[in-house]
Each structure stands twice: as C-alpha cells, then as structure tokens.
Design a protein around this motif. Structure first.
Motif, PDB file in Angstrom:
ATOM      1  N   LYS A 169       0.843  -1.209   0.000  1.00  0.00           N
ATOM      2  CA  LYS A 169       0.000   0.000   0.000  1.00  0.00           C
ATOM      3  C   LYS A 169       0.873   1.253   0.000  1.00  0.00           C
ATOM      4  O   LYS A 169       0.640   2.180  -0.780  1.00  0.00           O
ATOM      5  N   GLU A 194       1.300   4.099  -3.217  1.00  0.00           N
ATOM      6  CA  GLU A 194       0.907   5.491  -2.987  1.00  0.00           C
ATOM      7  C   GLU A 194       2.016   6.474  -3.350  1.00  0.00           C
ATOM      8  O   GLU A 194       1.824   7.692  -3.256  1.00  0.00           O
ATOM      9  N   GLU A 246       1.399   6.717  -9.723  1.00  0.00           N
ATOM     10  CA  GLU A 246       0.102   7.350  -9.992  1.00  0.00           C
ATOM     11  C   GLU A 246      -0.484   6.906 -11.332  1.00  0.00           C
ATOM     12  O   GLU A 246      -1.692   6.743 -11.476  1.00  0.00           O
ATOM     13  N   MET A 291      -8.184  -1.840  -1.400  1.00  0.00           N
ATOM     14  CA  MET A 291      -7.324  -0.654  -1.461  1.00  0.00           C
ATOM     15  C   MET A 291      -7.632   0.158  -2.710  1.00  0.00           C
ATOM     16  O   MET A 291      -7.774   1.384  -2.658  1.00  0.00           O
ATOM     17  N   LEU A 292      -7.704  -0.520  -3.838  1.00  0.00           N
ATOM     18  CA  LEU A 292      -7.938   0.170  -5.105  1.00  0.00           C
ATOM     19  C   LEU A 292      -9.337   0.781  -5.147  1.00  0.00           C
ATOM     20  O   LEU A 292      -9.517   1.914  -5.600  1.00  0.00           O
ATOM     21  N   ALA A 316     -11.082   1.821  -2.683  1.00  0.00           N
ATOM     22  CA  ALA A 316     -11.114   2.995  -1.797  1.00  0.00           C
ATOM     23  C   ALA A 316     -10.564   4.234  -2.486  1.00  0.00           C
ATOM     24  O   ALA A 316     -10.940   5.369  -2.150  1.00  0.00           O
ATOM     25  N   GLU A 317      -9.677   4.014  -3.466  1.00  0.00           N
ATOM     26  CA  GLU A 317      -9.077   5.127  -4.204  1.00  0.00           C
ATOM     27  C   GLU A 317      -9.788   5.384  -5.538  1.00  0.00           C
ATOM     28  O   GLU A 317      -9.331   6.209  -6.335  1.00  0.00           O
TER      29      GLU A 317
END
Length: 219
Positions: free
Chosen positions: A69, A73, A78, A99-100, A102-103
């Motif tokens: 993670k 980040e 990016e 994780m993905l 959530a972004e």
C-alpha cells in the motif's frame, strides 16, 4: 496500466516484469524489493517483517499488504504499476481490491504466465551457479558451460543450489498451487485474467505479453 503478474516459480516473472514495466513506463513493484527496502530503511513495517523473518516465521499478510500500500501510494505509481509477487494469496488479493476501490481505481489486467510443470522443474533444477560469483549462472540444457562443471567466466566450480533441487522445486510448486494459483480464479471472476505461454525466447514472451495487454487496453 495497473497489472498483477502471476505464474509458477521458473516462469520468468522477474525478467518479464522488468521488460514490461519499462515498455509500459510504470514501476515494477516486487515483494522482494519491498521487503529489502523497508528493512534497509528501518521502517516500522520493515522492523516487524525482520522480527518475523529472524525468528524463522512467515511475515503476516497485513505487514506485506501495508508495504504494498505504501509503495503504490508513491508519486511514480500514480499512472500505474506492475505487481510481481503480490498478491500471493486470495486474502492479499481481496485486500488489494479493497485498497484500489477505496481510491476509485481498479486493475486493468492480471497477466498469467503459463508454463508446464515439467518445464518449470527442468528450468530451475538445471541451473548451475559459480561458487566464486553467484552472478555467473549456467544451465545444463539452455546455457551449457564450455567445460562441464566449470565457469566459462572465471574458472570457478559450478554447483546446484539446494533451493534448485528437483525435490525443493516440486515443493515450491505445491505451495504455488495451494496458495497463489487460487488468485487466478479470484480474478477470472472479475474478467481480468489474460493467460499467455511463457515458453520460448524471452523477447517472444515479452511481445506476446505486450500484445495481450494492448488488447486489454483497447477493450
């Protein structure tokens, strides 16, 4: 592109990951590099990992997930990344999905390098390493030394590492089939898996992979 690279030991994941990441202009994120970087930098996750490793225990999923993670980040990730060695099991795959999500991101493809089991054993068990310099690597079939058992470069003795014995390779394959292979089914359910043959020249496998990924990107 955001890609997960999977395949059995001996499939050439590390080699292909480096070429693919360069061609796609995205960082190659390997589990081995994550561990080495965190441990050498003395991060909190690195300290936790080292404690488990020093005790001869497996590093828990949450530590590996935390390292991945943090790395994903970083600014250079990016535009995308290529994950090599992570996720290693379904629990890690589910954590990556979360994780993905959530972004507001998602994977573009899971590239599965397919190699017959007998070929895996042949590739790894046939490796011979120079006792003088471990960077000098030969193979009894694919890269024979001029003189059997002797390094072409420095004249050192060539030997088979214990990790490369057929028995050890087959045990590693069992672990792969039990722990890692199920993530392929996990991602097939999401329509992300692209399977290619990892047989043949390195350059041919890379081109095969790029064609498959271009098809995914176009879709």
């Amino acid at each position: 592109m955001r890609i997960v690279l999977v395949g059995p030991p001996g499939a050439g994941k590390g080699t292909q990951a480096a070429f693919l990441a360069k061609n796609l202009s995205i960082p190659h994120i390997s589990t081995g590099d994550l561990f080495r970087a965190n441990i050498s930098q003395g991060t909190e996750l690195g300290k936790q990992a080292k404690a488990y490793m020093d005790a001869g225990n497996l590093v828990p999923d949450e530590v590996t997930i935390g390292m991945a993670k943090d790395r994903m980040e970083q600014p250079d990730a990016e535009r995308g990344f290529l994950l090599d060695g992570f996720p290693r099991n379904v629990a890690q795959a589910e954590a990556l999905d979360a994780m993905l999500e959530a972004e507001g991101m998602q994977l573009d493809a899971v590239l599965d390098l397919e190699v017959p089991e007998d070929e895996v054993v042949k590739r790894i068990a046939g490796r011979r390493i120079c006792r003088n310099d471990s960077a000098h690597v030969f193979h009894v079939t694919y890269s024979k030394p001029k003189t059997e058992g002797v390094c072409d470069i420095c004249g050192g003795e060539l030997y088979q590492r214990e990790d490369d014995s057929e028995e050890t390779v087959r045990k590693r394959l069992e672990v792969y089939h039990t722990q890692t292979e199920p993530i392929i089914d996990h991602y097939k359910g999401q329509g992300l898996v692209v399977t290619i043959s990892a047989l043949g020249k390195v350059s041919d496998v890379t081109e095969r992979a790029m064609e498959a990924l271009r098809g995914e990107r176009a879709a």
